[in-house]
Design a protein around this motif. Structure first.
Motif, mmCIF file in Angstrom:
data_model
loop_
_atom_site.group_PDB
_atom_site.id
_atom_site.type_symbol
_atom_site.label_atom_id
_atom_site.label_comp_id
_atom_site.label_asym_id
_atom_site.label_seq_id
_atom_site.Cartn_x
_atom_site.Cartn_y
_atom_site.Cartn_z
ATOM 1 N N PRO B 477 0.814 -1.222 0.000
ATOM 2 C CA PRO B 477 0.000 0.000 0.000
ATOM 3 C C PRO B 477 0.844 1.267 0.000
ATOM 4 C CG PRO B 477 -0.856 -1.549 1.600
ATOM 5 C CD PRO B 477 0.419 -2.131 1.074
ATOM 6 N N ILE B 478 1.980 1.223 0.703
ATOM 7 C CA ILE B 478 2.819 2.425 0.776
ATOM 8 C C ILE B 478 3.314 2.807 -0.615
ATOM 9 C CG2 ILE B 478 5.009 3.308 1.629
ATOM 10 C CD1 ILE B 478 4.584 1.760 4.163
ATOM 11 N N VAL B 479 3.799 1.810 -1.347
ATOM 12 C CA VAL B 479 4.319 2.089 -2.680
ATOM 13 C C VAL B 479 3.201 2.575 -3.598
ATOM 14 C CG1 VAL B 479 5.343 1.045 -4.730
ATOM 15 C CG2 VAL B 479 6.221 0.492 -2.458
ATOM 16 N N LEU B 480 2.050 1.879 -3.510
ATOM 17 C CA LEU B 480 0.921 2.245 -4.372
ATOM 18 C C LEU B 480 0.518 3.696 -4.140
ATOM 19 C CD1 LEU B 480 -1.417 1.524 -6.286
ATOM 20 C CD2 LEU B 480 -2.722 0.893 -4.263
ATOM 21 N N LEU B 481 0.327 4.052 -2.882
ATOM 22 C CA LEU B 481 -0.163 5.401 -2.598
ATOM 23 C C LEU B 481 0.930 6.442 -2.816
ATOM 24 C CD1 LEU B 481 -2.455 4.678 0.427
ATOM 25 C CD2 LEU B 481 -3.100 5.179 -1.906
ATOM 26 N N GLY B 482 2.177 6.051 -2.582
ATOM 27 C CA GLY B 482 3.273 6.961 -2.893
ATOM 28 C C GLY B 482 3.257 7.314 -4.366
ATOM 29 N N THR B 483 3.034 6.292 -5.191
ATOM 30 C CA THR B 483 2.958 6.530 -6.631
ATOM 31 C C THR B 483 1.821 7.485 -6.963
ATOM 32 O OG1 THR B 483 3.559 4.221 -6.767
ATOM 33 C CG2 THR B 483 3.005 5.317 -8.827
ATOM 34 N N LEU B 484 0.699 7.299 -6.266
ATOM 35 C CA LEU B 484 -0.468 8.129 -6.560
ATOM 36 C C LEU B 484 -0.313 9.558 -6.048
ATOM 37 C CD1 LEU B 484 -3.390 5.638 -5.947
ATOM 38 C CD2 LEU B 484 -2.580 6.541 -8.108
ATOM 39 N N SER B 485 0.803 9.851 -5.373
ATOM 40 C CA SER B 485 1.022 11.228 -4.918
ATOM 41 C C SER B 485 1.731 12.062 -5.971
ATOM 42 C CB SER B 485 1.850 11.243 -3.632
ATOM 43 O OG SER B 485 1.201 10.509 -2.644
ATOM 44 N N VAL B 486 2.024 11.463 -7.120
ATOM 45 C CA VAL B 486 2.682 12.207 -8.190
ATOM 46 C C VAL B 486 1.612 12.904 -9.023
ATOM 47 C CG1 VAL B 486 4.201 11.990 -10.177
ATOM 48 C CG2 VAL B 486 4.559 10.561 -8.181
ATOM 49 N N TYR B 487 1.945 14.078 -9.523
ATOM 50 C CA TYR B 487 0.933 14.939 -10.150
ATOM 51 C C TYR B 487 0.265 14.307 -11.358
ATOM 52 C CZ TYR B 487 3.599 16.086 -14.344
ATOM 53 O OH TYR B 487 4.235 16.013 -15.538
ATOM 54 N N ILE B 488 1.019 13.436 -12.062
ATOM 55 C CA ILE B 488 0.585 13.014 -13.393
ATOM 56 C C ILE B 488 -0.780 12.335 -13.357
ATOM 57 C CG2 ILE B 488 1.683 10.748 -13.331
ATOM 58 C CD1 ILE B 488 2.061 12.998 -16.288
ATOM 59 N N TRP B 489 -1.108 11.661 -12.264
ATOM 60 C CA TRP B 489 -2.380 10.931 -12.185
ATOM 61 C C TRP B 489 -3.569 11.872 -12.176
ATOM 62 C CZ3 TRP B 489 -1.412 6.215 -13.314
ATOM 63 C CH2 TRP B 489 -0.200 5.645 -12.913
ATOM 64 N N TYR B 490 -3.316 13.122 -11.869
ATOM 65 C CA TYR B 490 -4.438 14.047 -11.739
ATOM 66 C C TYR B 490 -4.551 14.980 -12.934
ATOM 67 C CZ TYR B 490 -3.895 12.059 -7.226
ATOM 68 O OH TYR B 490 -3.775 11.147 -6.222
ATOM 69 N N THR B 491 -3.548 14.987 -13.816
ATOM 70 C CA THR B 491 -3.625 15.880 -14.967
ATOM 71 C C THR B 491 -3.810 15.116 -16.276
ATOM 72 O OG1 THR B 491 -1.259 15.857 -15.232
ATOM 73 C CG2 THR B 491 -2.165 17.594 -13.876
ATOM 74 N N LEU B 492 -3.760 13.780 -16.220
ATOM 75 C CA LEU B 492 -4.005 13.006 -17.430
ATOM 76 C C LEU B 492 -5.415 13.305 -17.925
ATOM 77 C CD1 LEU B 492 -2.412 9.589 -16.454
ATOM 78 C CD2 LEU B 492 -1.639 11.154 -18.222
ATOM 79 N N PRO B 493 -5.802 13.093 -19.156
ATOM 80 C CA PRO B 493 -4.930 12.554 -20.195
ATOM 81 C C PRO B 493 -4.332 13.637 -21.086
ATOM 82 C CG PRO B 493 -7.210 12.441 -20.860
ATOM 83 C CD PRO B 493 -7.195 13.115 -19.541
ATOM 84 N N ASN B 494 -4.829 14.884 -20.985
ATOM 85 C CA ASN B 494 -4.422 15.814 -22.041
ATOM 86 C C ASN B 494 -3.521 16.939 -21.551
ATOM 87 O OD1 ASN B 494 -6.604 16.474 -20.565
ATOM 88 N ND2 ASN B 494 -8.018 16.512 -22.292
ATOM 89 N N ASN B 495 -2.991 16.816 -20.349
ATOM 90 C CA ASN B 495 -2.130 17.882 -19.865
ATOM 91 C C ASN B 495 -0.986 17.255 -19.092
ATOM 92 O OD1 ASN B 495 -1.010 20.138 -18.665
ATOM 93 N ND2 ASN B 495 -2.497 20.095 -17.008
ATOM 94 N N LEU B 496 0.231 17.500 -19.520
ATOM 95 C CA LEU B 496 1.365 16.911 -18.832
ATOM 96 C C LEU B 496 2.164 17.944 -18.067
ATOM 97 C CD1 LEU B 496 2.553 14.342 -21.504
ATOM 98 C CD2 LEU B 496 1.149 13.969 -19.488
ATOM 99 N N SER B 497 1.680 19.201 -18.079
ATOM 100 C CA SER B 497 2.411 20.235 -17.371
ATOM 101 C C SER B 497 2.125 20.156 -15.879
ATOM 102 C CB SER B 497 1.976 21.605 -17.892
ATOM 103 O OG SER B 497 2.082 22.555 -16.866
#
Lengths: 101, 693
Positions: B477-497
């Motif tokens: 769970p730690i790794v999974l949620l750590g990964t989900l703390s990166v911005y990219i999951w919230y700006t997909l699919p059409n914005n990578l900034s």
């Protein structure tokens, strides 16, 4: 009107005779005969009033109904008398007092 | 498709309840104490939630909304319906709850291994998830209130899981009672609205507000009342006192409670009821939220218990969300709820992992005195627990608002909204100051926690050899949620900034219109309010300035933290000395518990004493006992009357009279027929004589 009084007079005599018979006879059959007299006195009244009192045919019809009733009543009452005789070996109504305390 | 959403929602709602029932009644007898039942049920809900989420993404309709309800109580004119409201916010929230809950279940299998109430613990987790899902799915205030109370009960059960410890038992009571205070306001708010609108359903309430059935001061009071419920659950000042104590519960529960279930409920409520909050009510909300954000952050700076730091950081972050609702950018609040759920759950799992490992190390040394949660006993764990370290670091950067991480996006949205609010209402300049001040402190104390725990020299060198990375059930769970703390999951699919939060969640402003994104703010129902589009445009204008300031304050916070705790440029003790009463106030949480005790609890207890004296000495002794004596005497009198008069005279007398009459008249019954006929004839004659007069 005199004629009506006559009929009523006769009817009263018949009624009194019937009541007398019912009250004094010890024989069950005689008591029944007294009852018949009472009924027929009533019949006589009906017919008399029908004739003189303006009841038209109503009195006649009542008379007929009373005759029919009397016949039915006689049948039932005679059956009772026969049963009393069978059970008590007498038709003296004074003897039929087994339901007294 | 809409029907399948309702079916999924039903399953998501009731599967955890089913797991709860199985665990409570059969848990102990199942192999592994039945944890697989709970995990199975919760995994199915996760799969269903992901399915709904993916469907939502594929449909891509920001207006998507589906309702279904049944009449639950019908009393003529008064009916209560229970129902589901499934829209994009619901689906996202369901996913958060299911994801965090699943992680918590898996994490707990290791963290609570060998616990004496292992199966009951999993049952309560199920109940907790069920209640939270109920709140999320509710389409009316009444069913929300019911599940709201259920959340209160299940949090009580879980915080008091180790109820043999007095502190845990007290904490669970405190949580429950503090929540009750807020719930009274919530209930009053519901009743105010119901009495004016005549319905509990959100849509009816919004329509009622829009058509002016309830307005002005009444609506403000109703809104503040509802918000009081949120203050209790989301632990806003001054009802924040229960949350730090709630750390007495098992750490995975803290993660669940702080990320997805309990405290999120308050924010979720304010997000749901945002359209009926009047500008006055919103100001109350904003000030409570802003003040809480700053105030809690200032406490977190000096705490030494790793979980206490996280607890106050939660209070502070919730303050942020409430502040965002208050300033009108309520979708930003929900966005922060989403990102916060991921990184805060992860931080709690991380701290759980550290505590777990400390616990084992201390156990090896047969040391039962040292506090395994005190950061002053840690230090230098970085190489020993690399997975925990790196994912906690990512989450810390997210919460501190470092670009490239999720927290930056949502925090930036909130701060932009607050800043634009202050630009248009210069008298409320305090609000952005609260916000940026809290951001500065957050960056400072979160990195302080990381530095004290993982960096530097071990403060207890004898332990360091026994510190190990936690097992897979915990690191997963730690790794999974750590990964989900990166911005990219919230700006997909059409914005990578990483500088813009435009993505599947947030819409983009395009030519005075919302474009893309699944969560669009809706206009307030209160007549005369500023439209959602205007708010969004104002926030958009403030966006860049807010971004630069927030990056600056985060950098300052992190630098200060590094300077003090790594570089040792400043002595901590000297600083504490210099700060004097400020330090003591912060360290002792502004003496809130002490003052509540002195000015609230003790007077209440004294009052209760007085009232109980009145009750016992006067009411009981004289009134109740006197009444008893009176009744006793009266019953004796009536008893005598009953026996002597009624029984002896009336009842027996009637019998005696009947007997007497019977005896006298027996002689008449001769049994001779002619006698009877004679009586009849005599009677007729007598009647005729009477008649003739």
């Amino acid at each position: 009107m005199d004629q009506l009084n006559n009929y009523l007079f006769i009817s009263a005599i018949l009624f009194s005779l019937g009541v007398f018979g019912v009250m004094t006879r010890r024989n069950g059959i005689a008591v029944l005969m007294g009852v018949e007299l009472i009924l027929n006195s009533a019949n006589l009244n009906f017919v008399a009033f029908s004739r003189f009192g303006g009841m038209n045919l109503d009195g006649h019809i009542f008379g007929l109904i009373v005759i029919v009733l009397a016949a039915a009543e006689a049948a039932v009452a005679l059956a009772i008398v026969i049963n009393i005789y069978n059970n008590l070996n007498t038709i003296n109504v004074d003897e039929a007092s087994t339901m007294k305390e | 498709m809409e029907n399948s959403f309702i079916l999924y929602s039903l399953l998501i709602l009731f599967l955890p309840l089913l797991a709860f029932v199985i665990q409570i009644f059969f848990g102990k007898r199942l192999p592994r104490e039945g944890d697989w039942v709970s995990i199975g049920a919760i995994s199915i809900t996760l799969i269903l939630a992901i399915t709904m989420f993916v469907k939502m993404l594929l449909v891509g309709d920001p207006e998507f909304k589906h309702e279904a309800s049944i009449v639950w109580l019908d009393m003529g004119a008064f009916t209560i319906s229970l129902g589901f409201l499934v829209d994009n916010i619901t689906i996202i929230m369901l996913l958060i709850v299911a994801l965090i809950s699943t992680c918590t279940h898996i994490f707990s299998t290791e963290y609570l291994k060998g616990d004496i109430r292992y199966s009951r613990y999993f049952g309560y987790l199920g109940l907790f998830t069920f209640s939270m899902n109920g709140i999320v799915l509710a389409n009316n205030l009444m069913s929300m209130y019911m599940f709201w109370e259920l959340v209160g009960v299940s949090s009580y059960l879980l915080i008091g899981h180790w109820f043999e410890k007095d502190s845990a038992a007290d904490a669970s009571k405190k949580a429950f009672l503090t929540n009750r205070v807020g719930d009274i306001g919530f209930f009053i708010g519901i009743m105010l609205i119901y009495s004016a609108v005549g319905s509990f359903a959100f849509t009816d309430v919004f329509d009622g507000v829009a058509s002016g059935m309830i307005a002005g001061t009444t609506l403000t009071f109703a809104g503040v009342g509802l918000f009081m419920g949120a203050m209790g659950k989301s632990s806003q000042f001054p009802l924040h006192i229960w949350l730090p104590d709630a750390m007495e519960g098992p750490t995975p529960v803290s993660a669940l409670m702080h990320a997805a279930t309990m405290v999120a409920a308050g924010v979720y409520l304010t997000v749901r009821i945002f359209p009926i909050l009047t500008p006055d009510a919103l100001l109350v909300v904003a000030y409570v939220g802003g003040f809480t954000a700053l105030f809690a952050a200032s406490i977190a700076i000096t705490q030494t218990d790793i979980k206490k730091v996280l607890a106050y950081s939660t209070v502070s972050q919730l303050g942020y969300m409430i502040l965002a609702v208050g300033t009108g950018v309520y979708t930003a609040a929900f966005f922060h709820l989403l990102t916060h759920a991921m990184f805060k759950a992860n931080l709690f799992y991380g701290s759980g992992s550290v505590i777990h490992s400390m616990h084992h190390a201390l156990h090896e040394k047969h040391d039962h005195e040292t506090d395994p949660q005190d950061m002053h006993n840690m230090g230098g764990f970085k190489d020993k627990m690399p997975i925990t370290y790196w994912s906690m670091l990512i989450s810390t950067m997210a919460i501190a608002g470092v670009p490239l991480f999720s927290g930056f996006l949502s925090k930036d949205a909130i701060l932009a909204g607050t800043l634009s609010f202050a630009q248009h209402h210069p008298e409320h300049l305090l609000l952005p100051l609260f916000g940026f001040g809290a951001a500065l402190m957050t960056a400072f104390y979160m990195f302080r926690m990381i530095f004290l725990t993982f960096h530097g020299e071990p403060k207890m060198p004898e332990l360091i050899d026994d510190i190990h990375e936690s097992p897979k059930e915990m690191t997963g769970p730690i790794v999974l949620l750590g990964t989900l703390s990166v911005y990219i999951w919230y700006t997909l699919p059409n914005n990578l900034s990483p500088m813009s939060s435009y993505g599947w969640f947030n819409p983009k402003l395009d030519n005075h219109n919302f474009k893309g994104g699944l969560v669009h703010p809706i206009d307030s129902s209160v007549p005369g309010s500023i439209s959602a589009l205007e708010i969004a445009e104002h926030a958009h204008h403030a966006h860049h300035m807010a971004m630069y300031i927030s990056i600056a304050v985060a950098a300052i916070g992190i630098f200060l933290s590094w300077f003090i705790y790594i570089k040792k440029g400043l002595s901590v003790n000297a600083l504490a000395e210099r700060a004097g009463f400020l330090y003591r106030w912060s360290f002792n949480k502004y003496y809130f518990d002490e003052n509540y005790n002195k000015y609230l609890y003790q007077p209440t207890l004294r009052l209760a004493d007085k009232v109980s004296w009145l009750d016992w000495e006067l009411y009981d002794k004289y009134f109740i006992n006197g009444f008893g004596r009176l009744t006793n005497w009266a019953s004796k009198v009536t008893g005598k009357f009953d026996f002597d008069v009624i029984d002896q005279l009336l009842v027996d007398g009637t019998g005696k009279i009947a007997n007497l009459i019977g005896r006298k008249f027996k002689g008449v019954q001769t049994g001779k027929l002619q006698n009877y006929v004679l009586y009849v004839a005599a009677g007729v004659i007598i009647l005729m004589v009477i008649q003739s007069f």
